[in-house]
Scaffold this active site. Structure first.
Site, short mmCIF file in Angstrom:
data_model
loop_
_atom_site.label_atom_id
_atom_site.label_comp_id
_atom_site.label_asym_id
_atom_site.label_seq_id
_atom_site.Cartn_x
_atom_site.Cartn_y
_atom_site.Cartn_z
N ASP A 284 0.89 -1.36 -0.02
CA ASP A 284 -0.10 0.08 0.13
C ASP A 284 0.81 1.20 -0.20
O ASP A 284 1.90 1.23 0.89
CB ASP A 284 -1.02 0.11 1.22
CG ASP A 284 -1.87 1.23 1.33
OD1 ASP A 284 -2.60 1.21 0.44
OD2 ASP A 284 -1.60 1.97 2.49
N GLU A 326 0.86 -0.48 -5.19
CA GLU A 326 -0.12 0.19 -5.19
C GLU A 326 0.43 1.66 -5.19
O GLU A 326 0.93 2.14 -4.30
CB GLU A 326 -1.13 0.31 -4.01
CG GLU A 326 -2.33 1.00 -4.27
CD GLU A 326 -2.52 2.20 -3.51
OE1 GLU A 326 -3.38 3.12 -3.64
OE2 GLU A 326 -1.65 2.57 -2.53
#
Ligand code: GLC
Length: 645
Positions: A284, A326
């Protein structure tokens, strides 16, 4: 550490000591193979550290221990992956993304397992369960504020339940992916708590400052990610009398990877999760993992070094593990996350194709494909052993990643076009079909991102409300068009939970005080299993979408030309409403045509000939044949996957 013999002896007496000689030899061979790939980035990151050799040895020990702990079935999985390195690029890959508690009928991980038959019916081979590790209590940014990486959220179950679910999924040919929130921890995480209590070792895990001098300097050049939730990037904490770097919410503290202890902790967590049977990790917010004064503090070279080192070391312990980046950043900054130059194929295996998603919505609103064609043509090719993740909707908002240059190239004004898209999808634009909401209005640049479910943004909500059956038909066509595009573009397509049955915006989040401030929950619905039960009824909206999608998925799985390695390049069809894409490799050649308007469109035979698709053609979804002479007529929002007979 040029000669690895001493290193191997040390490992054999240490973490590898309980293993058979062959198992030890396998690990040592992998160290040999990946040593340079690990050492290069680690040197960039930590060579100036006084105890660099000790840290290197620490990283290797952690890795060796994780290898020694790896269960037999996972070692077999590693072998399978090594024998078939393109496993995630094959056209059989179909991803599905869901919140475990919102998908599972009883809200637990065990309940997720009960729905494996549903996933199989759809053709899913890859399941991404949204953040499920122990978050902080109260508001937690959808689980992206983790307070314990080795515990599963209590209401979902235990780590043992997660391992059991991963094994069950694997038996059903579905790979489990979870999030690893590696840029920041919750302020309730033990490390942050120790920092707050004044421990300087743990304060060094984060970016903390005694006063505003440096924060003020950094603020000159960094973005604001959640301008409404929390303006600025720093938060003051009275207990330790220091400012902390908090890119996202106040309760999410950015980790300091300049500290090798942080790298070691995250590596250990990563391998621990891999050893639970998790096959892919979504890393993330990776863009933010390194800070440098005078820059936007995104995509710094050291971020790539961190990821390359993670990959090289994880390849030694768990080579089956897939790393996904991401990074919602412009393409020139995005493509390097798949590895560049020397590091090509040596960073993350997959990355989210945000611009493709944005362009799909832009083309739908405009009924024109020039911007999409041009913008996608500018994106550099990706390394052969990597893949995009394609998606039409996800759990986040849509930010209008349209550059001035791309807009200008097709006669648009970037600023005005972005404003138009925000108006269109928030439902303000006269005559829009969309129902959505504005997320994070930033008055400094008039940036307005968008929340809303795929079906509502594609017009289903409005049409149903108006009792407009023709509008419902068009909305279903838009939804299937979006699916057709993400299935054909190249990469792992990610279906977002509920999109397969057209779930609408769900305003019930407003009743939950921890969620009410964040309208991204509008499209993070609970699965409607009653509606899903109608999926076989061709007279229902659910049935029309689900069976249409199933058909597309079957066609994708059968289409060798859609292998992830096939080149994917947009072409001008000479019809401004029809997007053209060619997929090309030794596996085959396919022309995708997609009508982004509600009016019938024609692509001329002459143009097909020019694109190398002369002669008789066959459409791979419906099996329809086209003679060598006629033009191709596309119905409203129709997409075709054409191959030469
Ligand atoms: C990622 C997530 C998003 C979250 C942010 C901070 O962008 O997708 O939902 O808010 O990271 O963790």
């Amino acid at each position: 550490m040029d000669d690895l013999t001493d290193v191997f002896d040390d490992l054999k007496q240490g973490p590898l000591r309980m293993l058979e000689p062959l198992e030890q030899a396998i690990f040592c061979q992998r160290v040999e193979q990946f040593w340079d790939d690990a050492l290069r980035p680690l040197t960039l990151l930590y060579a100036c550290h006084p105890h660099f050799p000790t840290w290197l040895s620490r990283f290797l020990h952690l890795t060796a221990r994780a290898y020694a702990d790896r269960a037999l079935d996972l070692r077999l999985l590693d072998l399978r992956r090594l024998n078939q390195p393109d496993w995630f690029q094959q056209s059989r890959m179909i991803g599905y993304v869901a919140y475990a508690d919102r998908f599972s009928p009883d809200g637990t991980l065990t309940g997720v397992a009960a729905k494996i038959p549903y996933l199989k019916e759809l053709g899913v081979t890859y399941l991404h369960l949204m953040p499920l590790l122990q978050p902080r209590p109260g508001a937690n940014d959808g689980g992206y504020a983790v307070s314990d990486y080795r515990q599963v959220r209590a209401d979902l179950g235990t780590m043992a339940d997660l391992a059991a679910l991963a094994a069950q999924l694997r038996q059903n040919d579905i790979s489990l992916c979870i999030d690893l929130v590696c840029n920041h921890t919750a302020k309730e995480h033990e490390w942050a708590q120790q920092a707050l209590a004044g421990d300087p070792d743990y304060q060094a895990y984060y970016h903390t400052f005694p006063d505003r001098t440096l924060p003020d300097q950094y603020e000159q050049t960094v973005r604001e990610i959640f301008p409404e939730f929390k303006p600025g990037n720093f938060t003051y904490y009275q207990p330790m009398n220091r400012w902390v770097w908090t890119t996202f919410n106040e309760y999410q503290w950015d980790l300091n990877y300049a500290n090798p202890a942080v790298f070691a902790e995250m590596l250990d967590i990563m391998l621990y999760l891999a050893n639970q049977g998790v096959e892919a990790l979504r890393l993330d917010a990776v863009a933010f993992m390194w800070k440098r004064l005078g820059t936007d503090c995104e995509n710094q070279p050291e971020v790539h070094a961190i990821l390359q080192a993670f990959r090289a070391l994880s390849r030694m312990a768990a080579p089956g593990l897939l790393l996904k980046a991401e990074a919602i950043v412009p393409p020139p900054q995005l493509v390097p996350y798949l590895g560049q130059g020397r590091a090509a194929n040596k960073e993350c295996e997959a990355a989210y194709h945000n611009v493709f998603m944005v362009m799909l919505w832009s083309a739908l609103a405009e009924r024109k494909v020039a911007l999409m064609t041009h913008a996608l043509q500018q994106i550099p090719a990706i390394p052969a052993n990597t893949s995009w993740l394609t998606y039409a909707r996800c759990h986040d908002d849509i930010g209008w990643a349209v550059t001035e240059a791309d807009a200008a190239a097709v006669g648009l004004n970037g600023y005005l076009h972005r404003a138009f898209l925000s108006d269109f999808y928030s439902g303000r634009f006269e005559g829009t079909f969309a129902r959505g909401a504005t997320f994070q209005f930033n008055p400094k640049n008039n940036d307005r991102r968008i929340s809303g479910s795929q079906a509502s943004l594609a017009g289903l909500e409005l049409a149903l409300e108006m009792g407009d059956s023709q509008g419902v038909g068009l909305a279903i066509r838009r939804i299937l068009l979006l699916h057709s595009m993400i299935l054909a573009f190249g990469g792992i397509p990610l279906l977002y939970m509920g999109d397969e049955i057209g779930l609408l915006n769900d305003p019930s989040y407003l009743d939950d005080p921890d969620l009410a401030h964040d309208n991204r929950w509008l499209h993070r619905q609970f699965m409607d299993w009653k509606a899903a039960a109608r999926r076989h009824d061709p007279d229902t909206v659910e049935g029309r979408i689900f069976t249409g999608l199933q058909k597309l998925i079957r066609a994708r799985k059968a289409a060798f030309a859609l292998h992830g390695r096939a080149r994917s390049y947009p072409v001008w069809t000479h019809n401004e409403r029809v997007f053209g894409l060619i997929r090309e490799s030794a596996h085959g050649r396919m022309l995708i045509l997609a009508n982004f308007s509600e009016w019938g469109q024609v692509v001329s035979r002459r143009r097909l000939d020019e694109m190398g698709f002369s002669g008789a053609l066959v459409e791979k979804v419906d099996g329809r044949a086209f003679d060598p002479y006629s033009d191709i007529y596309l119905e409203p929002y129709q997409a075709m996957w054409l191959e030469k007979v």
